[in-house]
Design an enzyme around this catalytic site. Structure first.
Site, PDB file in Angstrom:
ATOM      1  N   ASP A 242      91.818 -29.493   5.888  1.00  0.00           N
ATOM      2  CA  ASP A 242      92.948 -28.765   6.448  1.00  0.00           C
ATOM      3  C   ASP A 242      92.819 -28.791   7.970  1.00  0.00           C
ATOM      4  O   ASP A 242      91.982 -28.086   8.536  1.00  0.00           O
ATOM      5  CB  ASP A 242      92.968 -27.319   5.945  1.00  0.00           C
ATOM      6  CG  ASP A 242      94.282 -26.619   6.245  1.00  0.00           C
ATOM      7  OD1 ASP A 242      94.857 -26.878   7.319  1.00  0.00           O
ATOM      8  OD2 ASP A 242      94.743 -25.817   5.409  1.00  0.00           O
TER       9      ASP A 242
ATOM     10  N   ALA B 224     104.918 -20.754 -10.201  1.00  0.00           N
ATOM     11  CA  ALA B 224     105.326 -19.401  -9.812  1.00  0.00           C
ATOM     12  C   ALA B 224     105.969 -18.643 -10.959  1.00  0.00           C
ATOM     13  O   ALA B 224     106.541 -17.573 -10.756  1.00  0.00           O
ATOM     14  CB  ALA B 224     106.300 -19.476  -8.638  1.00  0.00           C
TER      15      ALA B 224
ATOM     16  N   ARG C  64      96.748 -19.923   1.901  1.00  0.00           N
ATOM     17  CA  ARG C  64      96.799 -18.747   1.027  1.00  0.00           C
ATOM     18  C   ARG C  64      96.348 -19.071  -0.385  1.00  0.00           C
ATOM     19  O   ARG C  64      95.571 -18.329  -0.999  1.00  0.00           O
ATOM     20  CB  ARG C  64      98.232 -18.196   0.989  1.00  0.00           C
ATOM     21  CG  ARG C  64      98.706 -17.562   2.283  1.00  0.00           C
ATOM     22  CD  ARG C  64     100.152 -17.106   2.164  1.00  0.00           C
ATOM     23  NE  ARG C  64     101.055 -18.246   1.956  1.00  0.00           N
ATOM     24  CZ  ARG C  64     101.574 -18.592   0.796  1.00  0.00           C
ATOM     25  NH1 ARG C  64     101.289 -17.896  -0.296  1.00  0.00           N
ATOM     26  NH2 ARG C  64     102.383 -19.629   0.694  1.00  0.00           N
TER      27      ARG C  64
ATOM     28  N   ASP D 233     102.162 -30.214 -12.000  1.00  0.00           N
ATOM     29  CA  ASP D 233     103.182 -29.196 -12.243  1.00  0.00           C
ATOM     30  C   ASP D 233     104.466 -29.459 -11.471  1.00  0.00           C
ATOM     31  O   ASP D 233     105.513 -28.912 -11.814  1.00  0.00           O
ATOM     32  CB  ASP D 233     102.636 -27.818 -11.866  1.00  0.00           C
ATOM     33  CG  ASP D 233     103.619 -26.694 -12.123  1.00  0.00           C
ATOM     34  OD1 ASP D 233     104.102 -26.598 -13.271  1.00  0.00           O
ATOM     35  OD2 ASP D 233     103.920 -25.925 -11.193  1.00  0.00           O
TER      36      ASP D 233
ATOM     37  N   HIS E 168     107.074 -27.316 -13.525  1.00  0.00           N
ATOM     38  CA  HIS E 168     107.136 -26.486 -12.313  1.00  0.00           C
ATOM     39  C   HIS E 168     106.997 -25.002 -12.659  1.00  0.00           C
ATOM     40  O   HIS E 168     107.857 -24.175 -12.366  1.00  0.00           O
ATOM     41  CB  HIS E 168     108.445 -26.723 -11.554  1.00  0.00           C
ATOM     42  CG  HIS E 168     108.350 -26.381 -10.101  1.00  0.00           C
ATOM     43  ND1 HIS E 168     109.032 -27.054  -9.118  1.00  0.00           N
ATOM     44  CD2 HIS E 168     107.636 -25.431  -9.442  1.00  0.00           C
ATOM     45  CE1 HIS E 168     108.763 -26.547  -7.934  1.00  0.00           C
ATOM     46  NE2 HIS E 168     107.911 -25.554  -8.108  1.00  0.00           N
TER      47      HIS E 168
ATOM     48  N   GLU F 109     113.051 -33.501  -9.589  1.00  0.00           N
ATOM     49  CA  GLU F 109     113.081 -32.529 -10.681  1.00  0.00           C
ATOM     50  C   GLU F 109     114.521 -32.258 -11.086  1.00  0.00           C
ATOM     51  O   GLU F 109     115.411 -32.229 -10.230  1.00  0.00           O
ATOM     52  CB  GLU F 109     112.383 -31.233 -10.258  1.00  0.00           C
ATOM     53  CG  GLU F 109     110.899 -31.420  -9.997  1.00  0.00           C
ATOM     54  CD  GLU F 109     110.188 -30.120  -9.604  1.00  0.00           C
ATOM     55  OE1 GLU F 109     110.867 -29.063  -9.517  1.00  0.00           O
ATOM     56  OE2 GLU F 109     108.974 -30.156  -9.381  1.00  0.00           O
TER      57      GLU F 109
END
Length: 530
Positions: A169, A282, A149, A254, A279, A259
């Site tokens: 892929d 999104a 995606r 990122d 991060h 974390e």
């Protein structure tokens, strides 16, 4: 039901849950001990990446039915333990796609034109144009690891920058690569030929640590590396060493294996050829609302006992397949319920035969719906779309699927056959106009009834006043009849009645019904799903 939101998610998702009548508590920044202490009272848990849903947390969640991750990555959730306990794990895989794509593009531009470094230099009162001379993307090769995606969208945007796009892929067919304008190659070729390498894979056993020191050594000198996928895909210490040596010209990262990334574990401190962000892939307003609402809808579906297309511990379904089979889920579960009520003795085998259009598509989840319906009435444990196949296996029930080209008298139909030591029973179901569920046959008897509420099945001798006697007993007990069907049985002189009633029938009334002269058998089936 009660739902705990343990991370900072958009209020829009919380509103969706509360609008459905759920009691929602928002408690963020809980450590594992705190979460273990309170999780036992909740039916659902909604998290982001900061909450680690460990085996201990899941074991403490005695009522837990669903865990929702407001985002894509679920490596902070013990999927294996959740699955073993029949807990559905859902995520929101599509709502942040554009956000992650755009952040990747921003990171690529940042390391290409040294934007953060130039900004900091100016803010420090310097004017050093030559130090921040960049390169152009035009005619460079970008290697995309994971052409799904996000990776496919990166390809489209980089093609607009006149870059050559190659991809690795193993799950993408060559034809799909051609449609995307991406030349599919093996990983070694991608490492050798790429000027930029960007990663867009989930974290699995295969992808964990897939880019380490050995892979970095295969990259061309002056390569630039970007990771906005999962932190553990890339060995950041090996990358830092290559940045220091100059083999890798630049990097934009990122996500990190651990974390938050603190000073004591950050290998990039004081390096000026790397851009790191906390991060943020999104982290757009639109994406945060999207993942929050999407995961809320998935949690609601799971708590309602419905299939969830975004469940990560169930077989994934393409959207077109889900649209085809979705109207049948309720019918399939009700057929399982009716089948187990008809059966006598422990189930040995459940066979589900599909004809018509259903025979041409993936039906595994529909068969699971039948198992869910057949097992829930006879077990104390809750059976759902996650654990139904394993519960059937543990009880040594054989499950078979048959895809038949013989359409019989219906174009699209499903036949469920349940076999026990004492014989077998079959029923045929279909949808009229893809909306109205009907049972059209039980064993060899043609019927036509909607599988809802309570259903009386009464084989009887064909003689006068059978319907009248049954109706009188039910009427005197104030039990309303909502439908009735009558069919002849193969044995001469016998019929079968299917009577839909509005309410449950007490045992004393059932005894009166069974006592009617000429009644061969009388079964009361509760058709409602769990």
């Amino acid at each position: 039901m009660k739902i705990l939101v343990s991370d900072d998610v958009s209020e829009k998702g919380v509103e969706v849950l509360r609008a459905q009548g759920y009691d929602v508590d928002v408690k963020i920044n809980l450590n594992e001990e705190d979460l273990i202490a309170c999780i036992g009272e909740y039916d659902g848990l909604v998290t982001r990446s900061m909450t680690h849903v460990t085996e201990a947390v899941i074991n403490a969640g005695k009522k837990l039915k669903v865990i929702g991750r407001a985002g894509v990555g679920v490596d902070s959730i013990d999927i294996k333990t959740a699955t073993a306990k029949g807990i559905i794990v859902v995520n929101a895989p599509t709502a942040n796609t554009v956000a992650a794509t755009e952040h990747t593009c921003a990171m690529i531009m940042a390391i290409t034109r040294h934007i953060p470094q130039a900004h900091n230099s100016l803010m420090a009162g310097e004017w050093d144009r030559e130090r921040f001379t960049g390169i152009q993307l035009q005619n460079k090769t970008i290697g995309i690891i994971g052409v799904g995606r996000i990776g496919s969208r990166i390809a489209k945007r980089m093609q607009a920058m006149e870059m050559r796009t190659i991809g690795y892929d193993p799950y993408i067919p060559e034809e799909r690569g051609k449609q995307l304008g991406v030349e599919l190659v093996d990983l070694d070729t991608l490492l050798r030929e790429s000027d930029y390498i960007t990663m867009h894979t989930p974290l699995t056993k295969e992808t964990r640590g897939m880019i380490g020191a050995a892979e970095i050594a295969k990259m061309k000198d002056g390569v630039r590396v970007i990771n906005v996928s999962r932190g553990a895909v890339l060995d950041i210490n090996a990358l830092a060493a290559a940045l220091k040596s100059g083999h890798v010209a630049g990097a934009a990262i990122d996500v990190f294996p651990t974390e938050p990334l603190t000073k004591d574990i950050n290998p990039f401190l004081d390096m000026d050829n790397v851009v790191i962000t906390p991060h943020l892939g999104a982290s757009t307003k639109e994406a945060q609302i999207g993942v929050s609402v999407d995961v809320a809808e998935g949690v609601i579906a799971a708590l309602n006992g419905e299939p969830v297309p975004t469940a990560v511990n169930m077989a994934p379904l393409p959207a077109n397949v889900y649209r085809t089979i979705q109207p049948y889920f309720d019918l399939m579960e009700r057929m399982g319920i009716i089948g187990v009520y008809l059966s006598e003795g422990p189930m040995k085998e459940i066979c589900v035969e599909y004809t018509g259009a259903l025979a041409q598509t993936e039906t595994g989840l529909l068969t699971t719906a039948v198992l869910k319906g057949a097992l829930n009435p006879i077990l104390q444990e809750s059976v759902n779309f996650v654990n139904a196949p394993e519960v059937a296996r543990s009880r040594h029930i054989s499950v078979k699927e048959v895809h038949s080209q013989d359409q019989g008298y219906l174009s699209d139909a499903v036949t469920v056959t349940i076999r026990t030591n004492k014989g077998e029973h079959s029923l045929v179901g279909t949808l009229f106009n893809r909306t109205e569920a009907k049972i059209v046959q039980i064993d060899e008897y043609r019927l036509d009834f909607t599988p809802e509420g309570y259903l009386l099945l009464a084989p009887h001798i064909d003689q006068p006043n059978m319907i009248g006697q049954i109706s009188t007993i039910l009427g005197q007990a104030h039990i309303n009849i909502t439908g009735m069907q009558l069919a002849k049985m193969t044995q001469a002189g016998t019929n079968i009645m299917a009577i839909a009633v509005q309410d449950d029938i007490p045992n004393d009334i059932m005894l009166k019904l069974r006592g009617i002269e000429g009644i061969i058998d009388m079964k009361l089936i509760h058709c409602e799903t769990h």
